[in-house]
Motif scaffolding. Structure first.
Motif, PDB file in Angstrom:
ATOM      1  N   GLY A   3      -4.245   1.202  -7.056  1.00 44.23           N
ATOM      2  CA  GLY A   3      -5.132   0.094  -7.360  1.00 44.23           C
ATOM      3  C   GLY A   3      -4.914  -1.098  -6.451  1.00 44.23           C
ATOM      4  N   SER A   4      -3.801  -1.085  -5.727  1.00 40.81           N
ATOM      5  CA  SER A   4      -3.489  -2.164  -4.797  1.00 40.81           C
ATOM      6  C   SER A   4      -2.519  -1.637  -3.755  1.00 40.81           C
ATOM      7  CB  SER A   4      -2.884  -3.367  -5.524  1.00 40.81           C
ATOM      8  OG  SER A   4      -1.657  -3.005  -6.133  1.00 40.81           O
ATOM      9  N   ILE A   5      -2.383  -2.407  -2.674  1.00 40.46           N
ATOM     10  CA  ILE A   5      -1.463  -2.042  -1.595  1.00 40.46           C
ATOM     11  C   ILE A   5      -0.300  -3.024  -1.607  1.00 40.46           C
ATOM     12  CG2 ILE A   5      -1.193  -1.835   0.903  1.00 40.46           C
ATOM     13  CD1 ILE A   5      -2.786   0.412  -0.411  1.00 40.46           C
ATOM     14  N   SER A   6       0.899  -2.484  -1.691  1.00 34.80           N
ATOM     15  CA  SER A   6       2.082  -3.335  -1.742  1.00 34.80           C
ATOM     16  C   SER A   6       2.434  -3.829  -0.344  1.00 34.80           C
ATOM     17  CB  SER A   6       3.260  -2.560  -2.334  1.00 34.80           C
ATOM     18  OG  SER A   6       3.607  -1.485  -1.474  1.00 34.80           O
ATOM     19  N   LEU A   7       3.239  -4.866  -0.297  1.00 34.09           N
ATOM     20  CA  LEU A   7       3.626  -5.456   0.987  1.00 34.09           C
ATOM     21  C   LEU A   7       4.555  -4.543   1.770  1.00 34.09           C
ATOM     22  CD1 LEU A   7       4.149  -9.210   0.033  1.00 34.09           C
ATOM     23  CD2 LEU A   7       2.086  -8.022   0.812  1.00 34.09           C
ATOM     24  N   GLU A   8       5.175  -3.557   1.096  1.00 31.98           N
ATOM     25  CA  GLU A   8       6.044  -2.621   1.811  1.00 31.98           C
ATOM     26  C   GLU A   8       5.267  -1.880   2.899  1.00 31.98           C
ATOM     27  OE1 GLU A   8       8.182  -3.301  -2.047  1.00 31.98           O
ATOM     28  OE2 GLU A   8       6.104  -2.953  -1.445  1.00 31.98           O
ATOM     29  N   LEU A   9       4.031  -1.509   2.585  1.00 33.28           N
ATOM     30  CA  LEU A   9       3.231  -0.784   3.574  1.00 33.28           C
ATOM     31  C   LEU A   9       2.953  -1.650   4.802  1.00 33.28           C
ATOM     32  CD1 LEU A   9       1.741   1.977   3.918  1.00 33.28           C
ATOM     33  CD2 LEU A   9      -0.316   0.815   3.139  1.00 33.28           C
ATOM     34  N   CYS A  10       2.896  -2.945   4.587  1.00 35.13           N
ATOM     35  CA  CYS A  10       2.575  -3.876   5.676  1.00 35.13           C
ATOM     36  C   CYS A  10       3.732  -4.086   6.638  1.00 35.13           C
ATOM     37  CB  CYS A  10       2.124  -5.231   5.107  1.00 35.13           C
ATOM     38  SG  CYS A  10       0.729  -5.108   3.970  1.00 35.13           S
ATOM     39  N   THR A  11       4.879  -3.473   6.342  1.00 32.12           N
ATOM     40  CA  THR A  11       6.027  -3.599   7.249  1.00 32.12           C
ATOM     41  C   THR A  11       6.053  -2.490   8.299  1.00 32.12           C
ATOM     42  OG1 THR A  11       7.508  -2.259   5.851  1.00 32.12           O
ATOM     43  CG2 THR A  11       7.366  -4.628   5.377  1.00 32.12           C
ATOM     44  N   LEU A  12       5.159  -1.515   8.180  1.00 34.49           N
ATOM     45  CA  LEU A  12       5.170  -0.370   9.099  1.00 34.49           C
ATOM     46  C   LEU A  12       4.433  -0.743  10.381  1.00 34.49           C
ATOM     47  CD1 LEU A  12       4.348   2.449   6.508  1.00 34.49           C
ATOM     48  CD2 LEU A  12       6.563   1.433   7.081  1.00 34.49           C
ATOM     49  N   GLU A  13       5.059  -1.536  11.209  1.00 34.74           N
ATOM     50  CA  GLU A  13       4.381  -2.172  12.335  1.00 34.74           C
ATOM     51  C   GLU A  13       4.092  -1.227  13.496  1.00 34.74           C
ATOM     52  OE1 GLU A  13       6.511  -5.718  13.326  1.00 34.74           O
ATOM     53  OE2 GLU A  13       6.126  -6.637  11.369  1.00 34.74           O
ATOM     54  N   HIS A  14       4.587   0.030  13.423  1.00 35.21           N
ATOM     55  CA  HIS A  14       4.264   1.027  14.451  1.00 35.21           C
ATOM     56  C   HIS A  14       3.114   1.932  14.007  1.00 35.21           C
ATOM     57  CE1 HIS A  14       7.715   0.116  17.038  1.00 35.21           C
ATOM     58  NE2 HIS A  14       8.409  -0.051  15.917  1.00 35.21           N
ATOM     59  N   ASN A  56     -10.228   7.771  -1.340  1.00 33.90           N
ATOM     60  CA  ASN A  56     -10.220   8.287  -2.706  1.00 33.90           C
ATOM     61  C   ASN A  56      -9.082   7.699  -3.545  1.00 33.90           C
ATOM     62  OD1 ASN A  56     -11.732  10.511  -1.094  1.00 33.90           O
ATOM     63  ND2 ASN A  56     -12.206  10.980  -3.240  1.00 33.90           N
ATOM     64  N   ASN A  57      -9.073   6.369  -3.629  1.00 28.21           N
ATOM     65  CA  ASN A  57      -8.163   5.659  -4.522  1.00 28.21           C
ATOM     66  C   ASN A  57      -8.978   4.698  -5.382  1.00 28.21           C
ATOM     67  OD1 ASN A  57      -5.087   6.194  -4.188  1.00 28.21           O
ATOM     68  ND2 ASN A  57      -5.891   6.322  -2.087  1.00 28.21           N
ATOM     69  N   LEU A  58      -8.344   3.658  -5.908  1.00 27.10           N
ATOM     70  CA  LEU A  58      -9.016   2.695  -6.784  1.00 27.10           C
ATOM     71  C   LEU A  58      -8.935   1.290  -6.196  1.00 27.10           C
ATOM     72  CD1 LEU A  58      -7.490   4.001 -10.166  1.00 27.10           C
ATOM     73  CD2 LEU A  58      -9.678   4.659  -9.130  1.00 27.10           C
ATOM     74  N   LEU A  59      -8.880   1.188  -4.890  1.00 28.48           N
ATOM     75  CA  LEU A  59      -8.646  -0.086  -4.224  1.00 28.48           C
ATOM     76  C   LEU A  59      -9.874  -0.986  -4.248  1.00 28.48           C
ATOM     77  CD1 LEU A  59      -6.749   1.284  -1.098  1.00 28.48           C
ATOM     78  CD2 LEU A  59      -5.751   0.184  -3.115  1.00 28.48           C
ATOM     79  N   THR A  60      -9.643  -2.268  -4.486  1.00 27.86           N
ATOM     80  CA  THR A  60     -10.713  -3.266  -4.426  1.00 27.86           C
ATOM     81  C   THR A  60     -10.489  -4.276  -3.304  1.00 27.86           C
ATOM     82  OG1 THR A  60      -9.553  -4.664  -6.030  1.00 27.86           O
ATOM     83  CG2 THR A  60     -11.149  -3.074  -6.906  1.00 27.86           C
ATOM     84  N   SER A  61      -9.268  -4.317  -2.761  1.00 29.92           N
ATOM     85  CA  SER A  61      -8.965  -5.267  -1.690  1.00 29.92           C
ATOM     86  C   SER A  61      -7.734  -4.801  -0.930  1.00 29.92           C
ATOM     87  CB  SER A  61      -8.733  -6.670  -2.250  1.00 29.92           C
ATOM     88  OG  SER A  61      -7.593  -6.681  -3.093  1.00 29.92           O
ATOM     89  N   LEU A  62      -7.513  -5.432   0.235  1.00 31.44           N
ATOM     90  CA  LEU A  62      -6.305  -5.213   1.018  1.00 31.44           C
ATOM     91  C   LEU A  62      -5.614  -6.562   1.208  1.00 31.44           C
ATOM     92  CD1 LEU A  62      -7.558  -2.830   3.876  1.00 31.44           C
ATOM     93  CD2 LEU A  62      -6.401  -2.192   1.753  1.00 31.44           C
ATOM     94  N   PRO A  63      -4.297  -6.590   1.183  1.00 29.50           N
ATOM     95  CA  PRO A  63      -3.602  -7.867   1.380  1.00 29.50           C
ATOM     96  C   PRO A  63      -3.751  -8.357   2.823  1.00 29.50           C
ATOM     97  CG  PRO A  63      -2.032  -6.060   1.347  1.00 29.50           C
ATOM     98  CD  PRO A  63      -3.358  -5.470   0.977  1.00 29.50           C
ATOM     99  N   MET A  64      -3.834  -9.675   3.009  1.00 34.08           N
ATOM    100  CA  MET A  64      -3.945 -10.231   4.351  1.00 34.08           C
ATOM    101  C   MET A  64      -2.729  -9.876   5.199  1.00 34.08           C
ATOM    102  SD  MET A  64      -6.680 -11.578   5.366  1.00 34.08           S
ATOM    103  CE  MET A  64      -6.059 -12.433   6.819  1.00 34.08           C
TER     104      MET A  64
END
Length: 601
Positions: free
Chosen positions: A461-472, A480-488
């Motif tokens: 339902g959301s994307i955690s900030l952990e995913l945003c650390t994968l800078e490569h 096919n998820n339940l996402l309504t937004s992505l974090p800046m």
């Protein structure tokens, strides 16, 4: 460029009369064009061009005698000469020789008219850099056209041209040339003189051969020869050292060309031919290839050297005569799409093929492991023995540098999976087809090496900030998820090239994506997005694919047409009305041309 007052007064006294009364609908356009140097009269049902357009640089405005203040904004003698004229989507059958009265033109767009000929006076437009003549009825071109030595972009597609003269070789500054959808059976060898040409489209003609001189086009990046009658491609084609995309679909090729010098070739499309053999000599030079389309040919096998294509992402072998696949195909680290329908495969069960690419690759890897354990191939029709699940996971982590934990219906990823990857440079993570409601926090442990993450078909339902650390990260699949937004914070993923967000619950285009300049592919179909910001989208100058099908777009901004690098723009299934289905059906290039023609000036 401005004309000073003395010159304009002199013309007036020498006998030039003020123009006749302009039609009210054009008066405002003409007045604005005198200041901006740009005039857009597209889609106005014009059967001829008003004389006031041709004489806009010469005649003073009709109301000049009323102007006695001479404020800076009203000095008509300091007007800007017309540099851009758009007459697209009208009913013009000819252009006047008075065209030569506009020598400052750098852009002339008359596509989608009914022109049968061009005036010889067009040769006087020596400053012209972009000439768009597509979708007309031209059967020949005047000799004077080849005097336009400043041309960088020449669009002649969808006409009735049967012949291109040698003189085209004089346009040595051309960067984009489109001759597609004509009736050409030959092209002149002088085309080889266009050494700075970047894009060349010859699709949908009647070409049976290509002159070897084309090898001189050492800057060429894009070449399309789809839908011709080619039986062979000259070996000199391999000299196109800058080539990145080559389309040879729908010809009569029996052999795949060899490309020993095409080190930058990323996409090769040779579907719908009669190719029977694919050998190591064809594959070894393709070190940069990411898309290889071989569908609808007569291939009987695929060599083991396919493993050399380490950057391969899409392999289309649909409708060939392939009976067996090399198990090493499962080792390709970036392969995301493997299409095999319509082949008489004997060693792979139908349910595995129908299970999709990841299921198929997993099977190939398991068979390779069995061979390594000495079990060998038991042959078609025999029950298959799969290694245990834990052994397969450990094997993939240790040898494939892949963390694979998909289709487990799991709500969490066990710690043992991440523990097994400790110290291993994991490049790919596949956690798709589970019941995950959050991104596993331990994914940050892989941030130094991971480039590909698949979290599709979960319950996120959301994307955690952990995913945003994968800078490569280069490729991210969140479909096919339940996402309504992505974090800046996702804008930290500055290397991200592909993002898949289809079948979620987005109502707005994720703002973070506008800040990732490396993006090449955005797939956002089957959401509820109501608008896109074309100005911000233009900043993504590497974007080639944008899929917005089946959303809630009420309006497509005309400025989207300025996203000239888009090769695939998919908009079907939206409620907008400013783009007719007939225009959408003509493809991306036509849609972009139409949108540009609707930009207010």
């Amino acid at each position: 460029m401005s004309r000073k007052g003395g010159s304009r007064f002199a013309n007036y006294k020498a006998g030039f009369q003020p123009p006749g009364k302009e039609l009210p609908m054009f008066a405002a356009f003409i007045k604005a064009a005198r200041k901006s140097g740009q005039l857009n009269l597209s889609n106005r049902e014009l059967s001829e061009v008003p004389q006031s357009v041709w004489r806009i640089n010469l005649d003073p405005p009709e109301d000049c005698h009323l102007n006695v203040s001479f404020n800076a904004s009203d000095r008509w003698w300091d007007q800007t000469d017309l540099s851009k004229l758009i007459l697209a989507s009208n009913k013009l059958e000819s252009l006047s020789d008075d065209l030569q009265l506009l020598p400052a033109l750098t852009v002339l767009d008359v596509h989608d008219n009914q022109l049968t000929a061009l005036p010889r006076a067009i040769g006087q437009l020596v400053n012209l850099q972009k000439l768009i003549l597509s979708h007309n009825k031209l059967k020949e071109l005047p000799d004077e056209l080849w005097n336009l030595r400043s041309l960088k972009n020449l669009q002649l597609q969808h006409n009735g041209l049967e012949y291109i003269p040698d003189d085209i070789g004089q346009l040595v500054h051309l960067e984009d040339l489109d001759l597609s959808n004509n009736r050409l059976s030959t092209i002149p060898s002088s085309l080889g003189e266009l050494t700075v040409l970047l894009r060349f489209n010859l699709a949908a003609n009647k070409l049976k051969s290509i002159p070897p001189d084309i090898s001189k086009m050492t800057s060429l990046k894009f070449l399309d020869m789809t839908h011709n009658e080619l039986e062979c491609v000259p070996s000199e084609l391999a000299a196109l050292v800058s080539l990145e995309q080559l389309y040879l679909r729908h010809n009569r090729l029996r052999h795949l060309p060899e490309f020993p010098s095409c080190k930058y070739l990323k996409e090769l499309y040779v579907g719908n031919n009669q190719i029977e053999y694919l050998g190591s000599e064809h594959l070894q030079p393709l070190s940069a290839i990411s898309v290889l389309e071989l569908r609808d040919n007569k291939l009987k096998s695929l060599p083991d050297e396919v493993l050399l294509l380490q950057g391969l992402e899409r392999l289309d072998l649909t409708n060939n005569d392939i009976c067996n696949l090399p198990y090493k195909l499962g080792n390709l680290p970036k392969l995301k799409s493997l299409l095999l329908e319509g082949n008489p495969l004997r060693s792979i069960r139908r349910d595995i093929i129908n299970g999709g690419t990841q299921e198929l690759l997993k099977y190939l890897r398991s068979r390779m492991e069995e061979q390594a354990d000495g079990e060998g191939d038991s042959g078609p029709g025999t029950a298959m023995t799969f290694p245990s699940e834990s052994n397969t996971i450990v094997y993939n982590i240790g040898t494939q540098k892949m963390l694979e934990y998909s289709d487990k219906k799991a709500t969490v990823v066990p710690d043992e999976i991440f523990n097994a990857s400790d110290g291993v440079p994991i490049g790919s993570v596949n956690l798709s087809k589970n019941l995950l409601t959050a991104v596993p926090s331990r994914i940050t442990e892989l941030k130094a090496t991971v480039t590909d993450v698949n979290l599709g078909f979960n319950k996120l339902g959301s994307i955690s900030l952990e995913l945003c650390t994968l800078e490569h990260l280069l490729h991210l699949d969140l479909r096919n998820n339940l996402l309504t937004s992505l974090p800046m914070e996702m804008k930290r993923l500055q290397r991200l090239q592909t993002v898949i967000l289809s079948v979620n619950r987005f109502k707005e285009f994720p703002d973070a994506l506008y800040h990732i300049p490396a993006l090449e592919t955005i797939l956002l179909s089957n959401n509820q997005v109501g608008a896109i910001d074309s100005v911000q989208l233009m900043q993504l100058n590497r974007l080639t694919t944008l899929d917005m099908q089946n959303n809630d777009l009420m309006h497509v901004p005309p400025e989207l047409g300025n996203c000239i690098n888009l090769r695939s723009l998919l908009l079907e299934g939206n409620p907008f009305r400013n783009l007719r289905p007939a225009i959408l059906a003509r493809g991306t290039t036509a849609v972009l041309e139409y949108l540009r023609s609707r930009i207010p000036t």
